[in-house]
Scaffold this active site. Structure first.
Site: not given
Length: 105
Positions: A61-63
């Site tokens: 996951q990231c932004r």
């Protein structure tokens, strides 16, 4: 590329399923808000490949889901991973669905 929604991730967390969550954002972003995953910034993901599980699902996951998608593609192509999932919408989708007070940028 396999993807998982924030609703599916929450269900896995609630069910205490065995998986690894890796946040590929930079450390300062992780320090602002996170989902208690392990922080391995995208720039170092190939160097720290030994920290990524091969025996259980791994959710990246990231932004917004773009950097984590890049991480999944790199790891699948260069290291043959088959157990990786990209979190659709990233932490922004999590905030919108479950935690409106979570600080994001």
């Amino acid at each position: 590329m396999k993807e998982i929604s924030v609703e599916e991730l929450k269900q896995k967390i609630d069910n205490k399923e065995d998986f690894q969550l890796i946040d590929v954002r930079e450390t300062f972003e992780y320090d602002t808000s996170n989902l208690n995953g392990e922080n391995i910034p995208l720039g170092g993901i190939l160097i720290e490949v030994d920290k990524i599980a091969t025996d259980k699902p791994v959710i990246m996951q990231c932004r917004s889901g773009k950097r984590s998608a890049a991480a999944v593609m790199q790891l699948e192509q260069l290291h043959g991973f088959t157990n990786l999932y990209n979190l659709k919408g990233g932490i922004l989708a999590w905030q919108a669905a479950f935690d409106p007070g979570m600080p994001v940028y």
